[in-house]
Scaffold this motif. Structure first.
Motif, PDB file in Angstrom:
ATOM      1  N   LYS A 157       0.828  -1.209   0.000  1.00  0.00           N
ATOM      2  CA  LYS A 157       0.000   0.000   0.000  1.00  0.00           C
ATOM      3  C   LYS A 157       0.864   1.262   0.000  1.00  0.00           C
ATOM      4  O   LYS A 157       0.511   2.265  -0.618  1.00  0.00           O
ATOM      5  CB  LYS A 157      -0.923  -0.009   1.216  1.00  0.00           C
ATOM      6  N   ALA A 158       2.001   1.214   0.714  1.00  0.00           N
ATOM      7  CA  ALA A 158       2.924   2.360   0.725  1.00  0.00           C
ATOM      8  C   ALA A 158       3.493   2.583  -0.675  1.00  0.00           C
ATOM      9  O   ALA A 158       3.623   3.733  -1.123  1.00  0.00           O
ATOM     10  CB  ALA A 158       4.040   2.121   1.739  1.00  0.00           C
ATOM     11  N   GLU A 159       3.835   1.514  -1.361  1.00  0.00           N
ATOM     12  CA  GLU A 159       4.371   1.636  -2.721  1.00  0.00           C
ATOM     13  C   GLU A 159       3.325   2.224  -3.669  1.00  0.00           C
ATOM     14  O   GLU A 159       3.639   3.042  -4.530  1.00  0.00           O
ATOM     15  CB  GLU A 159       4.846   0.270  -3.230  1.00  0.00           C
ATOM     16  N   GLN A 160       2.075   1.816  -3.493  1.00  0.00           N
ATOM     17  CA  GLN A 160       0.995   2.368  -4.308  1.00  0.00           C
ATOM     18  C   GLN A 160       0.816   3.859  -4.024  1.00  0.00           C
ATOM     19  O   GLN A 160       0.624   4.668  -4.932  1.00  0.00           O
ATOM     20  CB  GLN A 160      -0.320   1.634  -4.003  1.00  0.00           C
ATOM     21  N   ALA A 161       0.893   4.217  -2.744  1.00  0.00           N
ATOM     22  CA  ALA A 161       0.753   5.632  -2.360  1.00  0.00           C
ATOM     23  C   ALA A 161       1.897   6.457  -2.943  1.00  0.00           C
ATOM     24  O   ALA A 161       1.698   7.591  -3.387  1.00  0.00           O
ATOM     25  CB  ALA A 161       0.730   5.748  -0.833  1.00  0.00           C
ATOM     26  N   LYS A 162       3.092   5.878  -2.937  1.00  0.00           N
ATOM     27  CA  LYS A 162       4.271   6.585  -3.453  1.00  0.00           C
ATOM     28  C   LYS A 162       4.105   6.943  -4.930  1.00  0.00           C
ATOM     29  O   LYS A 162       4.501   8.027  -5.376  1.00  0.00           O
ATOM     30  CB  LYS A 162       5.517   5.715  -3.238  1.00  0.00           C
ATOM     31  N   LYS A 163       3.486   6.042  -5.713  1.00  0.00           N
ATOM     32  CA  LYS A 163       3.310   6.277  -7.152  1.00  0.00           C
ATOM     33  C   LYS A 163       2.454   7.513  -7.423  1.00  0.00           C
ATOM     34  O   LYS A 163       2.603   8.178  -8.449  1.00  0.00           O
ATOM     35  CB  LYS A 163       2.676   5.057  -7.809  1.00  0.00           C
ATOM     36  N   LYS A 164       1.555   7.821  -6.467  1.00  0.00           N
ATOM     37  CA  LYS A 164       0.671   8.970  -6.654  1.00  0.00           C
ATOM     38  C   LYS A 164       1.433  10.296  -6.565  1.00  0.00           C
ATOM     39  O   LYS A 164       0.902  11.344  -6.923  1.00  0.00           O
ATOM     40  CB  LYS A 164      -0.444   8.955  -5.602  1.00  0.00           C
ATOM     41  N   MET A 165       2.672  10.246  -6.077  1.00  0.00           N
ATOM     42  CA  MET A 165       3.483  11.457  -5.964  1.00  0.00           C
ATOM     43  C   MET A 165       4.066  11.885  -7.314  1.00  0.00           C
ATOM     44  O   MET A 165       4.573  13.003  -7.446  1.00  0.00           O
ATOM     45  CB  MET A 165       4.633  11.223  -4.972  1.00  0.00           C
ATOM     46  N   GLY A 166       4.039  10.988  -8.296  1.00  0.00           N
ATOM     47  CA  GLY A 166       4.681  11.267  -9.578  1.00  0.00           C
ATOM     48  C   GLY A 166       6.082  10.672  -9.597  1.00  0.00           C
ATOM     49  O   GLY A 166       6.712  10.471  -8.552  1.00  0.00           O
ATOM     50  N   LYS A 167       6.588  10.389 -10.787  1.00  0.00           N
ATOM     51  CA  LYS A 167       7.877   9.681 -10.914  1.00  0.00           C
ATOM     52  C   LYS A 167       9.025  10.432 -10.247  1.00  0.00           C
ATOM     53  O   LYS A 167       9.836   9.841  -9.541  1.00  0.00           O
ATOM     54  CB  LYS A 167       8.197   9.453 -12.392  1.00  0.00           C
ATOM     55  N   LYS A 168       9.119  11.716 -10.498  1.00  0.00           N
ATOM     56  CA  LYS A 168      10.253  12.493  -9.976  1.00  0.00           C
ATOM     57  C   LYS A 168      10.261  12.510  -8.454  1.00  0.00           C
ATOM     58  O   LYS A 168      11.287  12.242  -7.810  1.00  0.00           O
ATOM     59  CB  LYS A 168      10.187  13.917 -10.536  1.00  0.00           C
ATOM     60  N   ASN A 169       9.109  12.821  -7.861  1.00  0.00           N
ATOM     61  CA  ASN A 169       9.038  12.884  -6.396  1.00  0.00           C
ATOM     62  C   ASN A 169       9.196  11.498  -5.773  1.00  0.00           C
ATOM     63  O   ASN A 169       9.804  11.357  -4.708  1.00  0.00           O
ATOM     64  CB  ASN A 169       7.709  13.505  -5.958  1.00  0.00           C
ATOM     65  N   ALA A 170       8.655  10.466  -6.429  1.00  0.00           N
ATOM     66  CA  ALA A 170       8.789   9.097  -5.908  1.00  0.00           C
ATOM     67  C   ALA A 170      10.258   8.671  -5.893  1.00  0.00           C
ATOM     68  O   ALA A 170      10.733   8.030  -4.946  1.00  0.00           O
ATOM     69  CB  ALA A 170       7.959   8.138  -6.751  1.00  0.00           C
ATOM     70  N   LYS A 171      10.971   9.028  -6.957  1.00  0.00           N
ATOM     71  CA  LYS A 171      12.399   8.695  -7.032  1.00  0.00           C
ATOM     72  C   LYS A 171      13.179   9.416  -5.927  1.00  0.00           C
ATOM     73  O   LYS A 171      14.039   8.834  -5.271  1.00  0.00           O
ATOM     74  CB  LYS A 171      12.936   9.085  -8.406  1.00  0.00           C
ATOM     75  N   MET A 172      12.841  10.702  -5.727  1.00  0.00           N
ATOM     76  CA  MET A 172      13.496  11.470  -4.664  1.00  0.00           C
ATOM     77  C   MET A 172      13.194  10.870  -3.292  1.00  0.00           C
ATOM     78  O   MET A 172      14.066  10.743  -2.436  1.00  0.00           O
ATOM     79  CB  MET A 172      13.012  12.924  -4.725  1.00  0.00           C
ATOM     80  N   PHE A 173      11.937  10.461  -3.078  1.00  0.00           N
ATOM     81  CA  PHE A 173      11.531   9.843  -1.815  1.00  0.00           C
ATOM     82  C   PHE A 173      12.351   8.582  -1.550  1.00  0.00           C
ATOM     83  O   PHE A 173      12.849   8.370  -0.434  1.00  0.00           O
ATOM     84  CB  PHE A 173      10.037   9.514  -1.859  1.00  0.00           C
ATOM     85  N   ASP A 174      12.512   7.714  -2.568  1.00  0.00           N
ATOM     86  CA  ASP A 174      13.277   6.473  -2.418  1.00  0.00           C
ATOM     87  C   ASP A 174      14.727   6.763  -2.034  1.00  0.00           C
ATOM     88  O   ASP A 174      15.316   6.097  -1.169  1.00  0.00           O
ATOM     89  CB  ASP A 174      13.246   5.663  -3.716  1.00  0.00           C
ATOM     90  N   GLU A 217       0.331   9.591   5.894  1.00  0.00           N
ATOM     91  CA  GLU A 217       0.761   8.993   7.165  1.00  0.00           C
ATOM     92  C   GLU A 217       1.385   7.613   6.924  1.00  0.00           C
ATOM     93  O   GLU A 217       2.337   7.227   7.602  1.00  0.00           O
ATOM     94  CB  GLU A 217      -0.427   8.912   8.115  1.00  0.00           C
ATOM     95  N   ARG A 218       0.839   6.889   5.954  1.00  0.00           N
ATOM     96  CA  ARG A 218       1.397   5.571   5.608  1.00  0.00           C
ATOM     97  C   ARG A 218       2.840   5.731   5.111  1.00  0.00           C
ATOM     98  O   ARG A 218       3.741   4.971   5.475  1.00  0.00           O
ATOM     99  CB  ARG A 218       0.514   4.939   4.528  1.00  0.00           C
ATOM    100  N   LEU A 219       3.070   6.748   4.290  1.00  0.00           N
ATOM    101  CA  LEU A 219       4.413   6.990   3.750  1.00  0.00           C
ATOM    102  C   LEU A 219       5.372   7.500   4.821  1.00  0.00           C
ATOM    103  O   LEU A 219       6.569   7.219   4.774  1.00  0.00           O
ATOM    104  CB  LEU A 219       4.346   7.964   2.577  1.00  0.00           C
ATOM    105  N   PHE A 220       4.851   8.256   5.792  1.00  0.00           N
ATOM    106  CA  PHE A 220       5.702   8.666   6.916  1.00  0.00           C
ATOM    107  C   PHE A 220       6.222   7.424   7.642  1.00  0.00           C
ATOM    108  O   PHE A 220       7.405   7.332   7.995  1.00  0.00           O
ATOM    109  CB  PHE A 220       4.919   9.548   7.901  1.00  0.00           C
ATOM    110  N   GLY A 221       5.336   6.455   7.879  1.00  0.00           N
ATOM    111  CA  GLY A 221       5.744   5.214   8.536  1.00  0.00           C
ATOM    112  C   GLY A 221       6.721   4.420   7.687  1.00  0.00           C
ATOM    113  O   GLY A 221       7.688   3.844   8.202  1.00  0.00           O
ATOM    114  N   TYR A 222       6.469   4.357   6.402  1.00  0.00           N
ATOM    115  CA  TYR A 222       7.348   3.641   5.459  1.00  0.00           C
ATOM    116  C   TYR A 222       8.728   4.278   5.446  1.00  0.00           C
ATOM    117  O   TYR A 222       9.750   3.578   5.426  1.00  0.00           O
ATOM    118  CB  TYR A 222       6.707   3.715   4.075  1.00  0.00           C
ATOM    119  N   LEU A 223       8.760   5.585   5.480  1.00  0.00           N
ATOM    120  CA  LEU A 223      10.014   6.337   5.480  1.00  0.00           C
ATOM    121  C   LEU A 223      10.857   6.000   6.708  1.00  0.00           C
ATOM    122  O   LEU A 223      12.065   5.778   6.616  1.00  0.00           O
ATOM    123  CB  LEU A 223       9.693   7.841   5.450  1.00  0.00           C
TER     124      LEU A 223
END
Length: 391
Positions: free
Chosen positions: A171-188, A222-228
């Motif tokens: 679910k976190a990975e799915q949420a990350k995709k909603k950020m867009g490719k550039k932001n998702a890559k930066m997040f990773d 919040e899910r992505l905060f936990g994943y982070l």
């Protein structure tokens, strides 16, 4: 704040002035802690309603604004009690027993029977008070930092136990995709830097990145905060203490201003009564006669000059007292004028609110509803996380 009746200058300089500033910078919740009053005064609760009324009027008169902050009464938002109950299921007993104020208060209030669960559990009720609003910061003095740290530990434990929903990572990975490719890559990239190298700066940058996203829901955020951070979904937010300046307002005898010491000046003291009280303040015991020199450092009046007088007046006091060039009543005059000037607008506003009881009730009723709306939303998440959403 516990309902203690009419407030005094110690409350004003130690707490309320700070609240008035904070309400213009943050979304603030200020509440009457009437359940907390019961932890030590359960045997005589009859004074709580009147004390609540008087305290709220003083808050409003001192500048707390219902348009800028939410004012409410704790017991009118029963979700506090529900969250307190649910948190008690996971909070180790030892955490409560080691809170510094637990034994201190028992020592100070030996005449009361405080061997109750309510008294032991009041720090956890404080945690519920904070966590139910997902508060980022809590304005406290240094003596209350331990309570905020307990709240952080309770939130961390709750999130660890209940934040691991099924398929969390997917679910976190799915949420990350909603950020867009550039932001998702930066997040990773930032997530790896934090989790693999302990880079705290990367953690802060990633948090800011998540906070700026418009395309994801609050739940996904919040899910992505936990994943982070390598944990589960953040359901309850860990608050930070927002340290407030210690009050410099002394009591009439030079000790801390406190009702228990009988050395207070109420915000609504009548001017003539206030002037008479200040004229009778104790001074340097060495000044038995008008011609005896004194030492301002040994005089409670000097502490009032530290709050109310400018440098010229302070210099006049120092020189005049040490040389016996001025008498004690002369020395008190600028203090009397300073206190009267500070309290005049507060007392005018208090009289206006006293004359409009329905307005005061309306302010509290509306504040209770606003607080309940926020509390209900949090409790829906908590119940869902704890599988208490019903069938």
């Amino acid at each position: 704040m516990r309902p203690t009746g009419r407030l005094h200058l110690g409350h004003y300089h130690g707490v309320i002035k700070n609240w008035v500033e904070l309400q213009n910078e943050y979304e603030c919740f200020f509440f009457v802690a009437d359940w907390h009053a019961l932890t030590t005064h359960y045997d005589d609760p009859s004074l709580i309603p009147e004390s609540t009324w008087e305290m709220v009027i003083d808050w409003l008169a001192a500048g707390v604004n219902s348009n800028s902050a939410t004012l409410f009464v704790q017991s009118r938002v029963p979700e506090h009690a529900e969250l307190h109950l649910l948190l008690s299921m996971i909070t180790p007993l030892g955490w409560l027993e080691r809170v510094p104020s637990y034994k201190d208060q028992q020592e100070k209030l030996k005449e009361k029977d405080l061997a109750t669960y309510g008294f032991l559990g009041y720090p956890l009720l404080q945690s519920a008070d904070i966590l139910i609003y997902k508060a980022g910061q809590v304005p406290v003095g240094e003596d209350q930092v331990a309570h905020v740290e307990l709240t952080r530990e309770v939130a961390r434990r709750f999130n660890h136990i209940y934040g691991r929903e099924p398929d969390f990572e997917a679910k976190a990975e799915q949420a990350k995709k909603k950020m867009g490719k550039k932001n998702a890559k930066m997040f990773d990239k930032l997530r790896r830097a934090y989790q693999e190298q302990g880079d705290l700066e990367a953690l802060e940058v990633a948090r800011a990145l998540l906070g700026s996203q418009q395309n994801i829901t609050l739940g996904d955020q919040e899910r992505l905060f936990g994943y982070l951070e390598g944990g589960g979904r953040v359901i309850l937010v860990e608050p930070q203490p927002l340290l407030t300046k210690a009050s410099k307002m002394p009591g009439l005898d030079g000790q801390k201003m406190s009702k228990s010491y009988g050395n207070t000046i109420a915000l609504r003291s009548k001017p003539a009564e206030l002037e008479n009280t200040l004229k009778r303040m104790p001074t340097d015991p060495a000044r038995v006669r008008r011609t005896d020199p004194g030492d301002p450092a040994k005089c409670p009046v000097w502490q009032f000059h530290e709050v109310y007088s400018d440098d010229d007046v302070k210099a006049w006091v120092q020189q005049g007292c040490r040389s016996a060039g001025i008498g004690c009543l002369d020395c008190k005059e600028p203090v009397i004028n300073g206190v009267l000037e500070e309290l005049r607008p507060i007392q005018q506003r208090a009289a206006e609110f006293e004359a409009q009881p329905e307005l005061v009730r309306s302010i509290i009723n509306e504040g209770c509803e606003r607080a309940r709306d926020v509390a209900r939303a949090t409790m829906e998440e908590v119940r869902h996380a704890m599988s208490l959403s019903g069938i």
